[in-house]
Write a protein that holds these residues in place. Sequence first.
Motif, PDB file in Angstrom:
ATOM      1  N   PRO A 173       0.571  -1.425  -0.027  1.00 46.10           N
ATOM      2  CA  PRO A 173      -0.014  -0.069  -0.056  1.00 46.10           C
ATOM      3  C   PRO A 173       0.806   1.356   0.050  1.00 46.10           C
ATOM      4  CG  PRO A 173      -1.013  -1.521   1.641  1.00 46.10           C
ATOM      5  CD  PRO A 173       0.581  -2.270   0.913  1.00 46.10           C
ATOM      6  N   SER A 174       1.609   1.169   0.862  1.00 48.48           N
ATOM      7  CA  SER A 174       2.771   2.581   0.767  1.00 48.48           C
ATOM      8  C   SER A 174       3.589   2.671  -0.401  1.00 48.48           C
ATOM      9  CB  SER A 174       3.751   2.417   2.059  1.00 48.48           C
ATOM     10  OG  SER A 174       3.036   2.287   3.169  1.00 48.48           O
ATOM     11  N   SER A 175       3.975   1.652  -1.049  1.00 48.67           N
ATOM     12  CA  SER A 175       4.822   1.687  -2.211  1.00 48.67           C
ATOM     13  C   SER A 175       3.887   2.292  -3.474  1.00 48.67           C
ATOM     14  CB  SER A 175       5.107   0.307  -2.777  1.00 48.67           C
ATOM     15  OG  SER A 175       5.968  -0.463  -1.763  1.00 48.67           O
ATOM     16  N   LEU A 176       2.687   1.727  -3.485  1.00 42.71           N
ATOM     17  CA  LEU A 176       1.653   2.174  -4.545  1.00 42.71           C
ATOM     18  C   LEU A 176       1.512   3.946  -4.265  1.00 42.71           C
ATOM     19  CD1 LEU A 176      -1.160  -0.604  -4.872  1.00 42.71           C
ATOM     20  CD2 LEU A 176       0.318   0.357  -6.674  1.00 42.71           C
ATOM     21  N   GLU A 177       1.017   4.189  -3.015  1.00 44.27           N
ATOM     22  CA  GLU A 177       0.881   5.522  -2.617  1.00 44.27           C
ATOM     23  C   GLU A 177       2.049   6.388  -3.248  1.00 44.27           C
ATOM     24  OE1 GLU A 177      -0.310   8.538   0.993  1.00 44.27           O
ATOM     25  OE2 GLU A 177      -0.266   6.395   1.222  1.00 44.27           O
ATOM     26  N   THR A 178       3.234   5.927  -2.865  1.00 46.99           N
ATOM     27  CA  THR A 178       4.447   6.842  -2.994  1.00 46.99           C
ATOM     28  C   THR A 178       4.698   6.977  -4.757  1.00 46.99           C
ATOM     29  OG1 THR A 178       5.502   6.201  -1.050  1.00 46.99           O
ATOM     30  CG2 THR A 178       6.946   6.953  -3.059  1.00 46.99           C
ATOM     31  N   THR A 235       2.493   6.456  -6.972  1.00 49.68           N
ATOM     32  CA  THR A 235       1.359   7.321  -7.880  1.00 49.68           C
ATOM     33  C   THR A 235       1.072   8.613  -7.444  1.00 49.68           C
ATOM     34  OG1 THR A 235      -0.358   6.152  -6.511  1.00 49.68           O
ATOM     35  CG2 THR A 235       0.403   4.888  -8.486  1.00 49.68           C
ATOM     36  N   GLN A 236       1.470   8.912  -6.020  1.00 51.39           N
ATOM     37  CA  GLN A 236       1.076  10.161  -5.753  1.00 51.39           C
ATOM     38  C   GLN A 236       2.028  11.200  -5.493  1.00 51.39           C
ATOM     39  OE1 GLN A 236      -2.274  10.759  -5.549  1.00 51.39           O
ATOM     40  NE2 GLN A 236      -2.411   8.766  -6.237  1.00 51.39           N
ATOM     41  N   ASP A 237       3.395  10.710  -5.358  1.00 50.64           N
ATOM     42  CA  ASP A 237       4.678  11.557  -4.999  1.00 50.64           C
ATOM     43  C   ASP A 237       5.291  11.789  -6.307  1.00 50.64           C
ATOM     44  OD1 ASP A 237       3.801  11.305  -2.342  1.00 50.64           O
ATOM     45  OD2 ASP A 237       5.289  10.151  -1.734  1.00 50.64           O
ATOM     46  N   GLU A 238       6.560  12.411  -6.106  1.00 54.94           N
ATOM     47  CA  GLU A 238       7.280  13.055  -7.311  1.00 54.94           C
ATOM     48  C   GLU A 238       8.065  11.781  -7.871  1.00 54.94           C
ATOM     49  OE1 GLU A 238       7.328  15.867  -8.470  1.00 54.94           O
ATOM     50  OE2 GLU A 238       5.569  16.230  -7.099  1.00 54.94           O
ATOM     51  N   VAL A 239       8.139  10.664  -6.977  1.00 51.47           N
ATOM     52  CA  VAL A 239       8.832   9.407  -7.522  1.00 51.47           C
ATOM     53  C   VAL A 239       7.965   8.548  -8.451  1.00 51.47           C
ATOM     54  CG1 VAL A 239      10.217   7.360  -6.909  1.00 51.47           C
ATOM     55  CG2 VAL A 239      10.355   9.479  -5.640  1.00 51.47           C
ATOM     56  N   SER A 240       8.244   8.018  -9.352  1.00 51.94           N
ATOM     57  CA  SER A 240       7.439   7.102 -10.087  1.00 51.94           C
ATOM     58  C   SER A 240       8.441   5.786 -10.691  1.00 51.94           C
ATOM     59  CB  SER A 240       6.708   7.861 -11.360  1.00 51.94           C
ATOM     60  OG  SER A 240       7.675   8.539 -12.239  1.00 51.94           O
ATOM     61  N   GLN A 284      22.035  10.828 -15.842  1.00 53.95           N
ATOM     62  CA  GLN A 284      20.331  11.394 -15.607  1.00 53.95           C
ATOM     63  C   GLN A 284      19.744  10.261 -16.335  1.00 53.95           C
ATOM     64  OE1 GLN A 284      19.969  13.285 -13.391  1.00 53.95           O
ATOM     65  NE2 GLN A 284      21.903  14.567 -13.290  1.00 53.95           N
ATOM     66  N   LEU A 285      19.888   8.811 -15.708  1.00 55.95           N
ATOM     67  CA  LEU A 285      19.320   7.801 -16.552  1.00 55.95           C
ATOM     68  C   LEU A 285      17.697   7.788 -16.558  1.00 55.95           C
ATOM     69  CD1 LEU A 285      22.389   7.017 -16.508  1.00 55.95           C
ATOM     70  CD2 LEU A 285      21.740   4.795 -16.042  1.00 55.95           C
ATOM     71  N   ASN A 286      17.222   8.520 -15.891  1.00 53.62           N
ATOM     72  CA  ASN A 286      15.694   8.611 -16.262  1.00 53.62           C
ATOM     73  C   ASN A 286      15.280   8.531 -17.809  1.00 53.62           C
ATOM     74  OD1 ASN A 286      14.950   8.471 -13.515  1.00 53.62           O
ATOM     75  ND2 ASN A 286      14.833  10.778 -13.330  1.00 53.62           N
ATOM     76  N   ALA A 287      15.963   9.352 -18.387  1.00 57.47           N
ATOM     77  CA  ALA A 287      15.680   9.587 -19.901  1.00 57.47           C
ATOM     78  C   ALA A 287      16.113   8.309 -20.678  1.00 57.47           C
ATOM     79  CB  ALA A 287      16.373  10.702 -20.222  1.00 57.47           C
ATOM     80  N   SER A 288      16.737   7.568 -20.406  1.00 54.18           N
ATOM     81  CA  SER A 288      17.221   6.427 -21.090  1.00 54.18           C
ATOM     82  C   SER A 288      16.828   4.922 -20.465  1.00 54.18           C
ATOM     83  CB  SER A 288      18.564   6.382 -21.184  1.00 54.18           C
ATOM     84  OG  SER A 288      19.394   6.569 -20.255  1.00 54.18           O
ATOM     85  N   SER A 289      16.089   5.042 -19.467  1.00 49.81           N
ATOM     86  CA  SER A 289      15.956   3.777 -18.687  1.00 49.81           C
ATOM     87  C   SER A 289      14.273   3.335 -18.652  1.00 49.81           C
ATOM     88  CB  SER A 289      16.644   3.552 -17.593  1.00 49.81           C
ATOM     89  OG  SER A 289      16.055   4.552 -16.605  1.00 49.81           O
ATOM     90  N   ILE A 290      14.181   2.105 -18.167  1.00 52.17           N
ATOM     91  CA  ILE A 290      12.849   1.531 -17.642  1.00 52.17           C
ATOM     92  C   ILE A 290      13.027   1.326 -16.263  1.00 52.17           C
ATOM     93  CG2 ILE A 290      11.280  -0.332 -17.449  1.00 52.17           C
ATOM     94  CD1 ILE A 290      11.155  -0.408 -20.454  1.00 52.17           C
ATOM     95  N   GLY A 291      12.094   1.590 -15.373  1.00 55.26           N
ATOM     96  CA  GLY A 291      12.387   1.384 -13.922  1.00 55.26           C
ATOM     97  C   GLY A 291      11.259   0.403 -13.340  1.00 55.26           C
ATOM     98  N   ILE A 292      11.986  -0.567 -12.808  1.00 56.63           N
ATOM     99  CA  ILE A 292      11.285  -1.651 -12.229  1.00 56.63           C
ATOM    100  C   ILE A 292      11.320  -1.607 -10.491  1.00 56.63           C
ATOM    101  CG2 ILE A 292      10.865  -4.155 -12.074  1.00 56.63           C
ATOM    102  CD1 ILE A 292      11.998  -4.524 -14.744  1.00 56.63           C
TER     103      ILE A 292
END
Length: 238
Positions: free
Chosen positions: A27-32, A34-39, A75-83
Amino acid sequence: MNTKFHSRSQSDRIKYIIIHYTFADLPSSLETLTQDEVSSHYLLTDGEKPFFYKLVDESKQANHAGLSSWKIYNQLNASSIGIEIVNLGFSDTPTGRVWYTYSQAQIDQLILLLKKLVARYQIKPENILGHNEIAPQRKQDPGPVFPWKKLADAGLIVWPDQNNVAQRLAIYQNQLPDIAWFQQKLALHGYAVPQTGLLDKETQNVIAVFQSKYRQTLFDGMPDAETAAILDVLIFSN
């Protein structure tokens, strides 16, 4: 618009896959995420039958990597998939730090997804990484109990050949390379590491991250013969 011609010089935006733990329950992971700055693009649950939530389309950037680098990329956000994988990370106890393990069911599901992503985007084996590898001074996930060897056995990542490691180990037990050698090899592998020739805290952090992936029985950040042998074999393999 004329679309008759296509440039030969192009490639997929996605070059990396970055694996994380959430350091929280579902539950905390989903909230973070989907609702915070992290995705992240995907979230793998931790139930009896784990499954993925797809939170960000692969065509879009997710904000999971933060300040990061690997080889020539920053700045690997731009070139990666995050799991992200639901996992509590660790607990600090009076007798030391205890790391939470991943279930086999989680790893089975992860491998299935990774194989699909690798086929879709032609991800190189050396580009499936942990968050701690691209940000070794500030991150520890997915931690030293993440079963990287199972990913290697599935053909997803490079793993050091043990016979070659044994041969080099005998050499380095006789004479350990200096700190500059470790720093240079770690940089060739991909890590952002100081090139000072000194065993500073930043260099120890990088060595510890390397050890926590390839030698999970001891990851104290101290350069030793076994670490040198594993590193040398991996550099030669790449």
